[in-house]
Design an enzyme around this catalytic site. Structure first.
Site, PDB file in Angstrom:
ATOM      1  N   TYR A 135       0.800  -1.220   0.000  1.00 36.44           N
ATOM      2  CA  TYR A 135       0.000   0.000   0.000  1.00 36.44           C
ATOM      3  C   TYR A 135       0.839   1.280   0.000  1.00 36.44           C
ATOM      4  O   TYR A 135       0.293   2.374   0.065  1.00 36.44           O
ATOM      5  CB  TYR A 135      -0.962  -0.002   1.204  1.00 36.44           C
ATOM      6  CG  TYR A 135      -2.024  -1.080   1.102  1.00 36.44           C
ATOM      7  CD1 TYR A 135      -1.665  -2.410   0.939  1.00 36.44           C
ATOM      8  CD2 TYR A 135      -3.371  -0.774   1.159  1.00 36.44           C
ATOM      9  CE1 TYR A 135      -2.625  -3.409   0.837  1.00 36.44           C
ATOM     10  CE2 TYR A 135      -4.338  -1.765   1.065  1.00 36.44           C
ATOM     11  CZ  TYR A 135      -3.955  -3.075   0.900  1.00 36.44           C
ATOM     12  OH  TYR A 135      -4.907  -4.059   0.806  1.00 36.44           O
ATOM     13  N   LYS A 181       3.517 -14.930   5.220  1.00 39.66           N
ATOM     14  CA  LYS A 181       3.789 -15.864   4.122  1.00 39.66           C
ATOM     15  C   LYS A 181       5.307 -15.962   3.973  1.00 39.66           C
ATOM     16  O   LYS A 181       5.868 -15.826   2.880  1.00 39.66           O
ATOM     17  CB  LYS A 181       3.097 -15.331   2.843  1.00 39.66           C
ATOM     18  CG  LYS A 181       3.172 -16.238   1.650  1.00 39.66           C
ATOM     19  CD  LYS A 181       2.227 -17.417   1.691  1.00 39.66           C
ATOM     20  CE  LYS A 181       2.392 -18.280   0.452  1.00 39.66           C
ATOM     21  NZ  LYS A 181       1.667 -19.562   0.534  1.00 39.66           N
ATOM     22  N   ASP A 213      -2.306 -18.431   3.927  1.00 41.89           N
ATOM     23  CA  ASP A 213      -3.258 -19.198   3.109  1.00 41.89           C
ATOM     24  C   ASP A 213      -4.052 -20.193   3.952  1.00 41.89           C
ATOM     25  O   ASP A 213      -5.279 -20.284   3.844  1.00 41.89           O
ATOM     26  CB  ASP A 213      -2.578 -19.859   1.901  1.00 41.89           C
ATOM     27  CG  ASP A 213      -1.189 -20.392   2.183  1.00 41.89           C
ATOM     28  OD1 ASP A 213      -0.747 -20.303   3.345  1.00 41.89           O
ATOM     29  OD2 ASP A 213      -0.536 -20.906   1.259  1.00 41.89           O
ATOM     30  N   ASP A 237      -6.034  -6.542   5.486  1.00 38.77           N
ATOM     31  CA  ASP A 237      -7.164  -6.001   4.732  1.00 38.77           C
ATOM     32  C   ASP A 237      -8.078  -7.157   4.302  1.00 38.77           C
ATOM     33  O   ASP A 237      -9.294  -7.151   4.534  1.00 38.77           O
ATOM     34  CB  ASP A 237      -6.610  -5.249   3.506  1.00 38.77           C
ATOM     35  CG  ASP A 237      -7.672  -4.485   2.744  1.00 38.77           C
ATOM     36  OD1 ASP A 237      -8.838  -4.476   3.184  1.00 38.77           O
ATOM     37  OD2 ASP A 237      -7.337  -3.896   1.701  1.00 38.77           O
ATOM     38  N   ASP A 241     -11.964  -8.643   6.097  1.00 38.74           N
ATOM     39  CA  ASP A 241     -13.242  -8.759   5.375  1.00 38.74           C
ATOM     40  C   ASP A 241     -13.738 -10.205   5.437  1.00 38.74           C
ATOM     41  O   ASP A 241     -14.932 -10.461   5.641  1.00 38.74           O
ATOM     42  CB  ASP A 241     -13.074  -8.367   3.891  1.00 38.74           C
ATOM     43  CG  ASP A 241     -13.308  -6.876   3.645  1.00 38.74           C
ATOM     44  OD1 ASP A 241     -12.892  -6.073   4.497  1.00 38.74           O
ATOM     45  OD2 ASP A 241     -13.893  -6.529   2.598  1.00 38.74           O
TER      46      ASP A 241
HETATM   47 MG    MG Z   1     -10.767  -3.497   2.874  1.00 41.89          MG
END
Ligand code: MG
Ligand code: NAI
Length: 346
Positions: A135, A181, A213, A237, A241
């Site tokens: 990001y 990871k 994963d 992120d 969700d």
């Molecule tokens: Mg989001």
């Protein structure tokens, strides 16, 4: 007096934030200043985050943010997301995302449809690094090769991992899990995991680590395995969700973006164009973000009262369609407000 900069944004941001502000004003004496941001703003002023909004956010002690719509890829040159800009500008390095069904998972309508889940008490917190990783926006196109730089620093890793352990201890949590990871991203996540393994020695609390994963599967299959999760920006992120599905969806997922000097509170969800304008968006994620705002300013009992009011609405099915109910956004806001007023009246 605490100064709050309120940025509603686009889509359902304009519908859920007013409900959150009602609760804010009911429980405290705040100076509220408003700021514009988002796609509508971009169309109006040529910028998604006007300087005036930045100035108001600077002036404020805390920010309450709704959600914004992003332009389609390629639509706007050099577009920078206002929320990512604000996180960077105020160095809001810790993104705290509680995933909690208040022990009423089985009676949340939509959850009951997930036949493969035996959802009971879901209560975990995802702590996401908020300033680094993919990001940082260092993306480029070299002819036919698109490249994004993934930045993980020792300093950034140390402060978020320390934050996660301190948070866990302060909130009587039992375990901190580092999600990474490092088997493939050996340098970047290798550093994050190395820092985690150093820092965990200084805290008297259980600590473990898992690959991202298999975590994506285990969040659904064995959610009770997790308590506090600490992870890098993009994994946090995505996993937050995903985890919100365990509690009926994004309508119940609040968040706090915390830095050393300022904090920004926002629902995890976006502007939800599919339901915007219908007045059926669930305001609970925004209202629970206000509860986190009260925790942050040292008024946790007010935060707890808001969470209790939300729990009351869940138990009594006073909910919007995303949770299987028939109420409108405003009705849910009023139910929560009335519960709080009744409590205050004695
Ligand atoms: Mg989001
Ligand atoms: P979204 O979070 O807006 O919606 C995903 C799904 O969840 C939709 O079906 C939506 O109806 C539902 N949903 C979300 N919040 C809800 C609520 N409060 N009540 C009931 N249902 C709810 O994500 P999506 O659709 O991927 O993105 C839409 C726009 O939002 C995009 O432009 C995206 O870039 C932006 N976005 C902005 C964020 C922010 O402002 N911080 C965060 C995430 C996305």
């Amino acid at each position: 007096m605490v100064k709050v900069c309120v940025i509603e944004g686009d889509g359902i941001g304009k519908e859920v934030v007013p409900e959150a502000v009602k609760i804010l004003n009911e429980l405290g004496d705040f100076e509220i200043i408003e700021g514009e941001a988002g796609l509508e703003c971009l169309k109006k002023y040529g910028t998604a985050l006007p300087e005036e909004t930045v100035e108001r956010a600077k002036e404020a002690d805390v920010i309450l943010f709704g959600a914004i719509t992003s332009p389609k890829p390629g639509e706007v040159k050099n577009y920078k997301s206002p929320i990512i800009t604000l996180r960077k500008l105020f160095d809001l390095y810790a993104n705290v995302r509680p995933i909690n069904n208040f022990g009423v998972g089985q009676i949340i309508g939509k959850i009951a449809d997930y036949k493969f889940l035996d959802v009971k008490n879901i209560d975990m917190v995802i702590i996401r690094e908020n300033t680094e990783d993919l990001y940082v926006g260092r993306e480029r196109l070299d002819e036919n090769e698109a490249i994004a730089e993934r930045v993980i620093t020792r300093k950034g890793s140390e402060r978020i991992i320390k934050f996660a352990f301190e948070y866990a201890i302060k909130n009587n949590r039992k375990k901190v899990s580092c999600i990474h990871k490092a088997n493939v991203l050996r340098v970047t996540d290798g550093l994050f995991l190395e820092v985690f393994n150093e820092i965990k020695k200084h805290y008297n609390i259980e600590a473990d680590d898992y690959l991202v994963d298999s975590t994506a599967m285990n969040l659904i299959k064995n959610p009770e395995k997790f308590d506090v999760i600490v992870t890098t920006n993009m994994f946090g992120d995505i996993l937050s969700d995903e985890a919100s599905a365990l509690i009926g969806g994004l309508g119940l997922a609040p968040s706090a973006n915390i830095g050393d000097k300022k904090a920004l509170f926002e629902p995890v969800h976006g502007s939800a164009p599919d339901i915007a304008g219908k007045k059926i968006a669930n305001p609970m994620a925004s209202i629970l973000s206000v509860a986190m705002l009260f925790d942050y300013i040292g008024e946790k009992e007010k935060g707890d009262l808001i969470r209790e009011a939300v729990k009351y609405c869940l138990i009594n099915k006073k909910v919007t369609p995303d949770l299987g109910g028939g109420l409108k956004t405003e009705d849910v806001g009023n139910e929560i407000l009335n519960y709080i007023r009744a409590y205050k009246d004695g």
